[in-house]
Design an enzyme around this catalytic site. Structure first.
Site, short mmCIF file in Angstrom:
data_model
loop_
_atom_site.label_atom_id
_atom_site.label_comp_id
_atom_site.label_asym_id
_atom_site.label_seq_id
_atom_site.Cartn_x
_atom_site.Cartn_y
_atom_site.Cartn_z
N THR A 189 0.84 -1.18 0.00
CA THR A 189 0.00 0.00 0.00
C THR A 189 0.88 1.23 0.00
O THR A 189 1.89 1.28 0.70
CB THR A 189 -0.95 0.03 1.22
OG1 THR A 189 -1.62 1.29 1.23
CG2 THR A 189 -0.23 -0.15 2.54
N GLU A 334 -4.42 -2.98 4.88
CA GLU A 334 -3.95 -3.58 6.14
C GLU A 334 -5.02 -4.42 6.83
O GLU A 334 -4.74 -5.08 7.81
CB GLU A 334 -3.48 -2.46 7.10
CG GLU A 334 -2.20 -1.76 6.67
CD GLU A 334 -2.44 -0.54 5.77
OE1 GLU A 334 -3.50 -0.51 5.10
OE2 GLU A 334 -1.58 0.35 5.73
N LYS A 445 -6.68 10.32 -2.45
CA LYS A 445 -7.16 9.09 -3.07
C LYS A 445 -7.99 9.43 -4.30
O LYS A 445 -9.09 9.96 -4.19
CB LYS A 445 -7.97 8.24 -2.10
CG LYS A 445 -7.92 6.79 -2.51
CD LYS A 445 -8.38 5.86 -1.44
CE LYS A 445 -7.96 4.44 -1.76
NZ LYS A 445 -8.70 3.46 -1.00
N TRP A 450 -3.96 5.66 -4.65
CA TRP A 450 -3.28 6.63 -3.79
C TRP A 450 -2.33 7.53 -4.56
O TRP A 450 -1.66 7.09 -5.48
CB TRP A 450 -2.46 5.92 -2.72
CG TRP A 450 -3.28 5.28 -1.66
CD1 TRP A 450 -3.37 3.95 -1.41
CD2 TRP A 450 -4.14 5.91 -0.72
NE1 TRP A 450 -4.23 3.72 -0.36
CE2 TRP A 450 -4.71 4.91 0.08
CE3 TRP A 450 -4.48 7.26 -0.46
CZ2 TRP A 450 -5.60 5.19 1.11
CZ3 TRP A 450 -5.37 7.52 0.56
CH2 TRP A 450 -5.92 6.50 1.34
P1 AMP Z 1 -6.54 1.06 0.68
O1 AMP Z 1 -5.56 0.55 1.64
O2 AMP Z 1 -5.95 1.49 -0.61
O3 AMP Z 1 -7.70 0.13 0.53
O4 AMP Z 1 -7.15 2.42 1.28
C1 AMP Z 1 -7.78 2.44 2.53
C2 AMP Z 1 -8.25 3.84 2.83
O5 AMP Z 1 -9.21 4.27 1.85
C3 AMP Z 1 -8.95 4.01 4.15
O6 AMP Z 1 -8.05 4.13 5.21
C4 AMP Z 1 -9.76 5.27 3.91
O7 AMP Z 1 -8.96 6.42 4.05
C5 AMP Z 1 -10.17 5.12 2.46
N1 AMP Z 1 -11.48 4.48 2.36
C6 AMP Z 1 -11.76 3.18 2.10
N2 AMP Z 1 -13.09 2.97 2.06
C7 AMP Z 1 -13.67 4.16 2.33
C8 AMP Z 1 -15.04 4.60 2.46
N3 AMP Z 1 -16.08 3.79 2.27
N4 AMP Z 1 -15.24 5.90 2.77
C9 AMP Z 1 -14.21 6.75 2.94
N5 AMP Z 1 -12.92 6.40 2.83
C10 AMP Z 1 -12.65 5.12 2.53
#
Ligand code: AMP
Length: 548
Positions: A189, A334, A445, A450
């Site tokens: 990530t 994670e 994002k 990212w």
């Molecule tokens: P990733 O590790 O790339 O899946 O990103 C995870 C991050 O995406 C989380 O810590 C949030 O900051 C954001 N995220 C994931 N799902 C949501 C959601 N439904 N609403 C808002 N932010 C989200």
């Protein structure tokens, strides 16, 4: 007095048991893939399991031994699915790499993981050839195609054809039984500062996540479902669907690289898909296509939307205009990734429609297996009253303990337990519905991918006319967030928007380049000299990006 031991069989939770179960109990159920080559491929779980065993044999023949990492650069498709099982099932680690990253980042990740084999789709052949000098750990390259699509000449040494590798094996292979805590797969990530960090999942965590994800109030997967994961298999294992679908015996449909609204709708209809999952940007594309072409959804009943906040208008359109239930979900790499999903309970049924909608717009309640907490600035737990907003912490059976290699242990203590700090800021109401209100981590994002603000700031700071630079997330109707660069010019220096943006060319992936530049006299700082990003975000909350 000593506790009494239970008298039950010990059957380790292994990923291979999922595909074996599907082959035995749903052997005729199909896996359909739109191939990179453009055509549609279909076969059954029974066929897939045999090929997974052949792949396990082939990887051993290439010299892989337990613990070796097998990297993938691939879209959602049956060969990628086979690597999930052939590699993990034979005690290797399936390492999915995000091909959308900047080439240097891909090479850095493959080298950090010490990938021994790299399997890749035809579309990534030029990329892998370009990266060759930066991939010192890779001993074998495997092109995920058949003989007729192999290149006549290539710079890659030890390049094998995937189908040749499979054809050379007899499939007389029994899935080994080993400790369920063995590493199964790896996913990096870049959602935090510094270099990307790896989340190393185990067989146990993956199988438990597959159970949890399939529960009725989570994704609710069933043998009667036809599941199309739009979310890529390099994004946290397509949210676990390649594991949950065989667990319940659901038909799987893989869209390959064709993720535009038209291609997806065609596949939804042709294969009578009932359930799908993806980030909001993908659904925007689907809705736009449906609207423009005047189409309907004849089979899709529900979809999980997550990875970024699902806009309420998107939920309403999908539900009211197309009859598709939207399940809002929150998770992280994670967390394997599922943490919470928004589904109503029996006690919510009597609520007025508006309140029900309000609950469904939240990120939802934790699946059994995940525990949530919110803490204030003093590190103390905050009440679950739907108002107090604090740093969101999680713990559970499919949450990482530490990052891969020497990338560190992020856990922190609360009330005698160790918790993973998510970098998200949230409220939790009395019923346990969590709502993300902000993000404390310094990232953007965009369309589910990212972008590191620090990386963008470092590039800007290297420009001779820049005194200070800050990058913040700016709302965008299509991509959810896009980077906005705020710059203080050096006294007397000349720099305009176009020249500043041109400075990024070739230094970072095109889609990561900021959308706009704002020149200011100064950037606000804390007493300790840190840039006050929160203040900047508030200051430019109303900024409209050029193409928004
Ligand atoms: P990733 O590790 O790339 O899946 O990103 C995870 C991050 O995406 C989380 O810590 C949030 O900051 C954001 N995220 C994931 N799902 C949501 C959601 N439904 N609403 C808002 N932010 C989200």
């Amino acid at each position: 007095m000593a506790a009494m031991p239970g008298q039950m069989m010990q059957m380790p939770l292994l990923i291979s048991s999922l595909i074996r179960h599907a082959a035995r109990h749903s052997g005729d159920t199909e896996i359909v893939s739109r191939r990179v080559e453009g055509d549609i491929h279909r076969y059954t779980y029974r066929d897939a399991e045999l090929r997974c065993r052949k792949l396990a044999q082939a990887l051993a023949r290439l010299g892989c031994t337990p613990g070796d990492r097998v990297g993938t650069l691939a879209w959602n498709g049956y060969r990628h699915f086979e690597i999930y099982y052939g590699a993990s099932g034979s005690q290797l680690v399936c390492h999915t790499i995000n091909p959308r990253l900047f080439p240097e980042q891909i090479a850095w990740i493959a080298t950090d993981a010490a990938d021994r084999v790299l399997c890749f789709d035809l579309s990534f052949l030029p990329l892998v050839e370009q990266l060759l000098p930066a991939l010192p750990t890779v001993r074998h390259f495997v092109l995920m195609t058949d003989r007729s699509h192999m290149p006549a000449a290539t710079a890659l040494p030890n390049l094998s054809c995937y189908e040749d590798l499979i054809d050379a094996e007899d499939g007389r292979y029994s899935w080994p039984v080993f400790d369920e805590n063995t590493a199964s797969s790896l996913c990096y990530t870049s959602g935090t500062t510094g270099h990307p960090k790896g989340a190393l999942y185990s067989h146990r965590s993956s199988v438990l996540h597959a159970y949890g994800a399939a529960l009725p109030d989570a994704m609710g997967c069933s043998a009667s479902d036809v599941i199309l994961p739009v979310v890529p298999m390099f994004h946290v294992n397509a949210w676990g669907l390649p594991y949950s679908a065989p667990m319940v015996g659901a038909k799987l449909v893989f869209p390959g690289p064709f993720l535009d609204g038209k291609s997806l709708h065609e596949l939804f209809e042709q294969e009578q898909v009932t359930f799908s999952a993806g980030v909001p940007t993908v659904w925007l594309g689907v809705i736009n296509h449906l609207k423009c072409a005047g189409l309907k959804m004849s089979s899709l009943k529900r979809t999980v939307i997550g990875g970024a906040a699902c806009p309420p208008a998107m939920r309403q359109t999908l539900e009211n205009d197309y009859g598709v239930e939207v399940i809002h979900a929150w998770g992280m790499t994670e967390l394997s990734p599922l943490g919470t999903l928004s589904k109503l309970g029996a006690s919510h049924r009597h609520l007025p429609a508006e309140q029900r909608q309000h609950l469904l717009e939240k990120q939802g309640r934790a699946i059994f297996g995940i525990d949530l907490a919110i803490v204030g600035d003093d590190g103390q737990a905050l009440p679950w009253d739907g108002k107090a907003s604090g740093d969101l912490l999680v713990r559970g059976s499919w949450v990482i303990d530490r990052y891969f290699g020497d990338a560190g242990c992020p856990l922190r203590e609360l009330d005698g337990e160790m918790w993973f700090p998510t970098g998200d800021v949230a409220t939790i109401d009395t019923d346990g519905f969590m709502q993300i209100t902000d993000r404390s981590k310094d990232v953007i994002k965009s369309g589910g991918e990212w972008i590191s603000s620090i990386e963008l700031e470092n590039i800007a700071m290297a420009h001779p006319a820049v005194l200070e630079a800050a990058v913040i997330a700016c709302r965008h109707p299509k991509w959810d967030e896009r980077p906005l660069l705020v710059v203080v010019r050096k006294p007397g220096a000349e720099l305009d928007r176009e020249r500043m943006l041109a400075f990024y060319a070739g230094k970072i992936a095109k889609w990561q380049i900021p959308d706009d530049v704002i020149f200011v006299d100064e950037i606000p700082h804390t007493a300790t000299g840190k840039m006050l990003k929160m203040k900047l975000r508030q200051q430019f909350a109303g900024h409209t990006l050029p193409d928004a």
